[in-house]
Design a protein around this motif. Structure first.
Motif, mmCIF file in Angstrom:
data_model
loop_
_atom_site.group_PDB
_atom_site.id
_atom_site.type_symbol
_atom_site.label_atom_id
_atom_site.label_comp_id
_atom_site.label_asym_id
_atom_site.label_seq_id
_atom_site.Cartn_x
_atom_site.Cartn_y
_atom_site.Cartn_z
ATOM 1 N N GLU A 89 0.849 -1.187 0.000
ATOM 2 C CA GLU A 89 0.000 0.000 0.000
ATOM 3 C C GLU A 89 0.889 1.242 0.000
ATOM 4 O O GLU A 89 1.950 1.251 0.600
ATOM 5 C CB GLU A 89 -0.902 0.001 1.234
ATOM 6 N N ASP A 119 -1.050 -8.180 6.018
ATOM 7 C CA ASP A 119 -1.721 -6.889 6.131
ATOM 8 C C ASP A 119 -0.793 -5.846 6.756
ATOM 9 O O ASP A 119 -0.784 -4.676 6.346
ATOM 10 C CB ASP A 119 -2.994 -7.020 6.961
ATOM 11 N N TRP A 120 -0.019 -6.258 7.742
ATOM 12 C CA TRP A 120 0.937 -5.341 8.378
ATOM 13 C C TRP A 120 2.065 -4.974 7.421
ATOM 14 O O TRP A 120 2.395 -3.795 7.253
ATOM 15 C CB TRP A 120 1.489 -5.988 9.645
ATOM 16 N N SER A 123 1.137 -2.591 4.664
ATOM 17 C CA SER A 123 0.893 -1.228 5.155
ATOM 18 C C SER A 123 2.191 -0.453 5.293
ATOM 19 O O SER A 123 2.171 0.781 5.388
ATOM 20 C CB SER A 123 0.169 -1.276 6.505
#
Length: 321
Positions: A89, A119-120, A123
């Motif tokens: 991201e 997900d971490w 990010s």
């Protein structure tokens, strides 16, 4: 069914007396799927090498023993290994991490030590490659729900899957916007052992080459071992199956000292071997935290280990501001 639950209890150690108190009802579904918009990619074009008779179809279930107040999902009987690419991201750092969930080579803690990790990482601008590697695999044997040989053998099928995945990620690095010199691994518990194996057994594939991916290097550029197991004997000698050398990549180790599963001496012995070999390494020991905490926030300081990992990646030049 009780046989498999006892295996889950012994390898993940998350209060399994409660799991046995209720009838176990696994969810027999199509093989595990990532969230919407993501696709699993088979890592083998045909039958995987050294395939063994399967106990049954791939099975997904959920533990009723929460970690940090949340249940966790396990997957087992994985005969067709896959990788799922999670794009970063925001700003892309160019770095990538192949994530290896734990589970004693019996199951995979697919969310606690898999999707939540991705997900971490994404990010933080890091591409995540979630590897659903084959389990059960050596040294665990589902036929007896045991480890019939010592824990210091090569996890052949799981390691084959990881070697193959490292080659595939490097082969497709440009397409996936990855720097081929910034590809690491992160493993949890048994996955930590697998990360140590690829860090010390990357020179030669365990299988016959399939295509151009197998011409690429399988060596990680860095490795993170989170509460790893199978690394040391009871006499505090290094598992000879992970022959640390000066070619072993820079390594980050995290461990809670009060863990009864995969206790602290495993990490200490491996770190000592790294230091003796001159391998850049950083180890973080915490007084409390137990085993299999993943990223989930608790009252213990071990919860902050991801921040230390991010700082370490800067230190070794894998990411920059």
């Amino acid at each position: 069914m009780k046989v498999l639950i006892s295996a889950l209890c012994s390898v993940i150690a998350l209060g399994c007396e409660h799991a046995l108190a209720k009838p176990w009802q696994p969810t027999l579904v199509a093989p595990w799927q990532p969230s919407s918009g993501l696709t699993q990619i088979p890592i083998w074009p045909g039958v995987a090498p050294d395939a063994q008779p399967a106990r049954g179809p791939e099975t997904e279930g959920q533990s009723d023993n929460p970690v940090a107040g949340k249940p966790w999902t396990w997957v087992t009987d994985v005969a067709q290994p896959t990788m799922t690419i999670y794009a970063p991201e925001g700003k892309n750092t160019g770095a990538a991490v192949v994530v290896l969930p734990g589970g004693g080579f019996s199951v995979l803690a697919i969310d606690l030590e898999g999707t939540e990790i991705c997900d971490w990482l994404t990010s933080k601008g890091i591409t995540c490659v979630l590897l659903k590697y084959r389990v059960p695999s050596e040294p665990y044997d589902w036929r007896c729900d045991c480890h019939p040989v010592d824990d210091f053998v090569t996890s052949t099928r799981s390691l084959e899957d990881l070697q193959r995945t490292m080659g595939l990620v490097r082969l497709h690095a440009k397409e996936w916007h990855i720097d081929p010199h910034k590809i690491g691994v992160m493993g949890f518990s048994a996955g930590g052992y697998l990360a140590a194996e690829i860090s010390t057994k990357f020179q030669h594939r365990l299988y016959a080459p399939v295509d151009d991916a197998d011409k690429e290097s399988a060596r990680p550029d860095f490795a993170a071992l989170v509460y790893p197991g199978h690394l040391a004997t009871e006499n505090d000698t290094l598992n000879p199956n992970v022959p640390v050398s000066s070619e072993t990549p820079p390594t980050f180790v995290v461990q809670a000292e009060d863990a009864d599963m995969d206790p602290v001496h495993e990490s200490l012995v491996y770190y000592t071997a790294l230091a003796k070999a001159g391998v850049p390494a950083e180890m973080h020991l915490y007084a409390q935290g137990g085993h299999a905490f993943g990223l989930r926030r608790t009252k213990f300081p071990v919860t902050d280990w991801p921040r230390s990992f991010e700082t370490w990646l800067h230190t070794i030049g894998m990411i920059s501001d």
